[in-house]
Design a protein around this motif. Structure first.
Motif, PDB file in Angstrom:
ATOM      1  N   GLN A 167       0.879  -1.019   0.056  1.00 26.71           N
ATOM      2  CA  GLN A 167       0.037  -0.019   0.264  1.00 26.71           C
ATOM      3  C   GLN A 167       0.778   1.480   0.019  1.00 26.71           C
ATOM      4  O   GLN A 167       0.476   2.222  -0.856  1.00 26.71           O
ATOM      5  N   LYS A 168       2.263   1.205   0.549  1.00 28.92           N
ATOM      6  CA  LYS A 168       3.021   2.250   0.644  1.00 28.92           C
ATOM      7  C   LYS A 168       3.729   2.544  -0.335  1.00 28.92           C
ATOM      8  O   LYS A 168       4.032   3.631  -0.995  1.00 28.92           O
ATOM      9  N   TYR A 169       4.518   1.455  -1.081  1.00 27.84           N
ATOM     10  CA  TYR A 169       5.480   1.336  -1.832  1.00 27.84           C
ATOM     11  C   TYR A 169       5.222   0.798  -3.231  1.00 27.84           C
ATOM     12  O   TYR A 169       5.990   0.952  -4.181  1.00 27.84           O
ATOM     13  N   GLY A 170       4.189   0.053  -3.240  1.00 21.47           N
ATOM     14  CA  GLY A 170       3.901  -0.640  -4.435  1.00 21.47           C
ATOM     15  C   GLY A 170       4.910  -1.965  -4.522  1.00 21.47           C
ATOM     16  O   GLY A 170       5.007  -2.471  -3.416  1.00 21.47           O
ATOM     17  N   GLN A 171       4.805  -2.289  -5.768  1.00 25.32           N
ATOM     18  CA  GLN A 171       5.926  -3.678  -5.727  1.00 25.32           C
ATOM     19  C   GLN A 171       7.207  -3.342  -5.663  1.00 25.32           C
ATOM     20  O   GLN A 171       8.041  -4.145  -5.527  1.00 25.32           O
ATOM     21  N   GLY A 172       7.800  -2.111  -6.043  1.00 26.10           N
ATOM     22  CA  GLY A 172       9.181  -1.983  -6.246  1.00 26.10           C
ATOM     23  C   GLY A 172      10.013  -1.590  -5.093  1.00 26.10           C
ATOM     24  O   GLY A 172      10.866  -0.379  -4.980  1.00 26.10           O
ATOM     25  N   ALA A 173       9.794  -2.177  -3.861  1.00 25.27           N
ATOM     26  CA  ALA A 173      10.398  -1.852  -2.845  1.00 25.27           C
ATOM     27  C   ALA A 173      10.681  -3.101  -1.860  1.00 25.27           C
ATOM     28  O   ALA A 173       9.930  -4.043  -1.894  1.00 25.27           O
ATOM     29  N   THR A 174      11.888  -3.036  -0.993  1.00 23.57           N
ATOM     30  CA  THR A 174      12.300  -4.180  -0.438  1.00 23.57           C
ATOM     31  C   THR A 174      12.659  -3.567   1.227  1.00 23.57           C
ATOM     32  O   THR A 174      13.276  -2.777   1.347  1.00 23.57           O
TER      33      THR A 174
END
Length: 183
Positions: A167-174
């Protein structure tokens, strides 16, 4: 509602034509391509002639349209509740545009190397300063940077990582969790 000679269009299809006959709830239409087809009344919409176009425009209330446009739409997002004592999690954007002013002349290898070295510097800093959690924003793309980041994080024994909050970053964060050793 429909009568012989009316121009009609099919609601769920790109078919236009002229009404040939109306029998109960069924309408026979000759399409613009010359085919004769049968439709139910609720599948058709009557097309206005150009002479009727001005009449339908006059019926539109401009003030109502302006009023609809000025009503603020409610914002739809989920806000995370934070503890009073919760400290913000450091986020590091690894997109090359955020790391250098001008990437012209850099090869893909140079870009990936710089991104990996930047991530490694931030990991070492977090370990040294006992920061328990950090987030790397890498974007979606083709997944090359994410794979490199996963490989880099996998080399550390005291680190766990997972996809960050969608919800905060979408798919592009670890999200990286650093287990602290007791001193």
């Amino acid at each position: 509602m429909f009568s012989k000679g009316d121009k009609v269009s099919v609601l769920d299809d790109a078919i236009n034509g002229v009404v040939l006959a109306v029998k109960g709830n069924e309408v026979t239409v000759e399409t613009d391509e010359g085919f004769v087809m049968n439709f139910l009344k609720n599948e058709l919409v009557k097309l206005n002639d150009s002479s009727n176009l001005m009449d339908s425009i006059k019926r539109i209330n401009v003030d109502e349209i302006k009023k609809e446009k000025t009503i603020p739409k409610p914002r739809s997002f989920v806000k995370e509740k934070k503890d009073k004592h919760e400290v913000g999690v450091p986020e590091f954007d690894l997109h090359i545009e955020k790391l250098v002013k001008n990437k012209n002349g850099m090869s893909n290898y140079d870009i990936l190397t710089l991104q990996a070295e930047t991530a490694q510097r931030h990991i070492e800093f977090a370990i040294k300063n006992r920061i328990p959690k950090i987030v790397f924003i890498h974007g979606v793309g083709e997944g090359v940077l994410k794979a490199e980041l996963d490989f880099l994080l996998g080399r550390y024994d005291n680190i766990d990582f997972q996809e960050a909050n969608y919800q905060k970053y979408g798919q592009g964060a670890t999200e990286v969790f650093i287990r602290q050793s007791k001193k």
